[in-house]
Design an enzyme around this catalytic site. Structure first.
Site, short mmCIF file in Angstrom:
data_model
loop_
_atom_site.label_atom_id
_atom_site.label_comp_id
_atom_site.label_asym_id
_atom_site.label_seq_id
_atom_site.Cartn_x
_atom_site.Cartn_y
_atom_site.Cartn_z
CB VAL A 1 -8.38 2.64 -2.90
CG1 VAL A 1 -9.30 1.46 -2.60
CG2 VAL A 1 -7.11 2.18 -3.60
CG HIS B 1 -13.57 -2.12 -3.41
ND1 HIS B 1 -13.32 -2.56 -4.68
CD2 HIS B 1 -14.65 -2.82 -2.98
CE1 HIS B 1 -14.21 -3.49 -5.01
NE2 HIS B 1 -15.04 -3.65 -4.00
CE1 TYR C 1 -4.04 -1.64 -0.54
CE2 TYR C 1 -3.04 -3.27 0.93
CZ TYR C 1 -4.01 -2.92 0.00
OH TYR C 1 -4.94 -3.84 -0.41
CB ALA D 1 -12.77 6.22 -19.16
CB CYS E 1 -10.12 0.64 19.07
SG CYS E 1 -9.34 2.07 18.30
N GLY F 1 -14.92 1.28 -16.96
CA GLY F 1 -13.57 0.77 -16.66
C GLY F 1 -13.51 -0.25 -15.55
CB THR F 2 -15.37 -1.97 -13.38
OG1 THR F 2 -15.36 -3.11 -12.51
CG2 THR F 2 -16.79 -1.66 -13.82
CB CYS G 1 -4.35 2.46 17.53
SG CYS G 1 -5.83 3.25 18.15
P1 OAD Z 1 -9.85 -4.63 -13.34
O1 OAD Z 1 -8.36 -4.52 -13.43
O2 OAD Z 1 -10.42 -5.95 -13.04
O3 OAD Z 1 -10.50 -4.12 -14.71
C1 OAD Z 1 -10.10 -2.90 -15.28
C2 OAD Z 1 -10.98 -2.64 -16.48
O4 OAD Z 1 -10.63 -1.37 -17.00
C3 OAD Z 1 -10.80 -3.65 -17.63
O5 OAD Z 1 -12.06 -4.13 -18.01
C4 OAD Z 1 -10.17 -2.82 -18.75
O6 OAD Z 1 -10.64 -3.19 -20.04
C5 OAD Z 1 -10.65 -1.43 -18.39
N1 OAD Z 1 -9.79 -0.34 -18.89
C6 OAD Z 1 -8.46 -0.32 -19.12
N2 OAD Z 1 -8.06 0.88 -19.58
C7 OAD Z 1 -9.18 1.66 -19.64
C8 OAD Z 1 -9.43 3.01 -20.03
N3 OAD Z 1 -8.47 3.81 -20.47
N4 OAD Z 1 -10.71 3.46 -19.95
C9 OAD Z 1 -11.71 2.65 -19.51
N5 OAD Z 1 -11.53 1.38 -19.12
C10 OAD Z 1 -10.28 0.88 -19.20
O7 OAD Z 1 -10.32 -3.52 -12.29
P2 OAD Z 1 -11.69 -3.41 -11.50
O8 OAD Z 1 -12.80 -3.99 -12.27
O9 OAD Z 1 -11.80 -2.02 -11.03
O10 OAD Z 1 -10.62 -4.56 -5.31
O11 OAD Z 1 -11.39 -4.34 -10.25
C11 OAD Z 1 -12.36 -4.48 -9.26
C12 OAD Z 1 -11.70 -4.71 -7.93
O12 OAD Z 1 -10.79 -5.82 -8.06
C13 OAD Z 1 -10.80 -3.58 -7.47
O13 OAD Z 1 -11.51 -2.54 -6.84
C14 OAD Z 1 -9.88 -4.26 -6.52
C15 OAD Z 1 -9.57 -5.49 -7.33
O14 OAD Z 1 -9.20 -6.61 -6.62
C16 OAD Z 1 -9.99 -4.57 -4.13
O15 OAD Z 1 -8.79 -4.41 -4.01
C17 OAD Z 1 -10.90 -4.81 -2.98
#
Ligand code: OAD
Length: 235
Positions: A98, A114, A61, A225, A125, A182-183, A145
């Protein structure tokens, strides 16, 4: 290209993922070069990892804090901040990210389901999470803490319950337009939000490739995006 029309009666729910910050230089998780290609989730992002090797967890981190503090919002973040300004309380932004790039772009209200990279909290605590930009690398002491507990990143690790779920599901109930950006659609519960609202809300996806849950969307806008959002939401 399909149209994304928002009427004056619509309530818009936006869900962002790592892809919206990719053009700001923050690596995603599952793309080539993504974080989960180089780290094992269970070694850096789980309660078990924290109990077993908190120094390694803080290394991870700390590295991410350094990368995020050098990053700047891109046109995708700015387009969403403008959309919030235009729609006021008919707009809700939920992010799995995050980093703080939505806030730096001017978004006023962001539900970080997240957690937040620049906050920490006690692992023992109920002291509330507090702003924290400190870097804690390998040889340093784990900060404590006043109660004696260890200070941990304010992140939802695997096996933990995401934040703000009550508010998020209340907003999903009333939205008429749902837009995921973008997910990859591979992490629950966010991956099921589109299915949750489909039938009563129009559902759209924005990203360079169709996500794993693409069948839940009415339309997918394929592209980056930072390039598409300013076109979809001109101000
Ligand atoms: P991922 O890495 O799984 O997916 C990222 C997505 O962004 C993919 O579908 C890419 O195609 C897309 N992408 C890449 N470049 C882009 C751009 N320029 N514009 C738009 N999209 C683009 O990430 P998340 O789906 O966010 O959780 O992952 C979900 C969670 O998994 C995260 O929050 C994290 C991870 O483990 C925790 O750490 C709790």
């Amino acid at each position: 290209m399909p149209k994304l029309i928002i009427s004056s009666a619509d309530r818009v729910f936006v869900l962002t993922g790592a892809g919206i910050s990719a053009e700001s230089g923050i690596p995603t998780f599952r793309d080539a070069g993504g974080l989960w290609r180089n780290y094992r989730i269970e070694e850096v992002a789980s309660p078990l990892a924290w109990r077993g090797d908190p120094h390694f967890v803080w290394d991870f981190y700390s590295m991410r804090r350094k990368a995020a503090s050098a990053a700047k919002p891109n046109p995708g973040h700015f387009a969403l901040a403008s959309l919030e300004q235009a729609l006021h309380d008919r707009f809700f932004l939920c992010t799995q990210n995050v980093d703080n790039l939505h806030e730096l772009a001017g978004s006023q209200c962001v539900a970080h389901m997240h957690g937040e990279l620049f906050k920490s909290r006690c692992d023992s605590c109920s002291r509330p999470p507090f702003p924290d930009t400190s870097i804690h690398e390998s040889q340093g002491e784990i900060p404590l803490c006043p109660c004696g507990g260890k200070i941990r990143p304010h992140i939802c690790w695997f096996g933990e319950v995401p934040f703000h779920l009550e508010q998020i599901f209340a907003e999903l109930e009333v939205c008429t337009v749902f837009i995921a950006i973008g997910t990859s659609g591979s992490v629950e519960p966010a991956a099921s939000f589109a299915t949750h609202v489909s039938g009563r809300a129009k559902t759209f996806y924005v990203g360079p490739e169709a996500p794993a849950n693409h069948s839940s969307f009415d339309d997918c806008f394929l592209g980056k995006a930072g390039e598409l959002l300013p076109i979809l939401f001109p101000h």
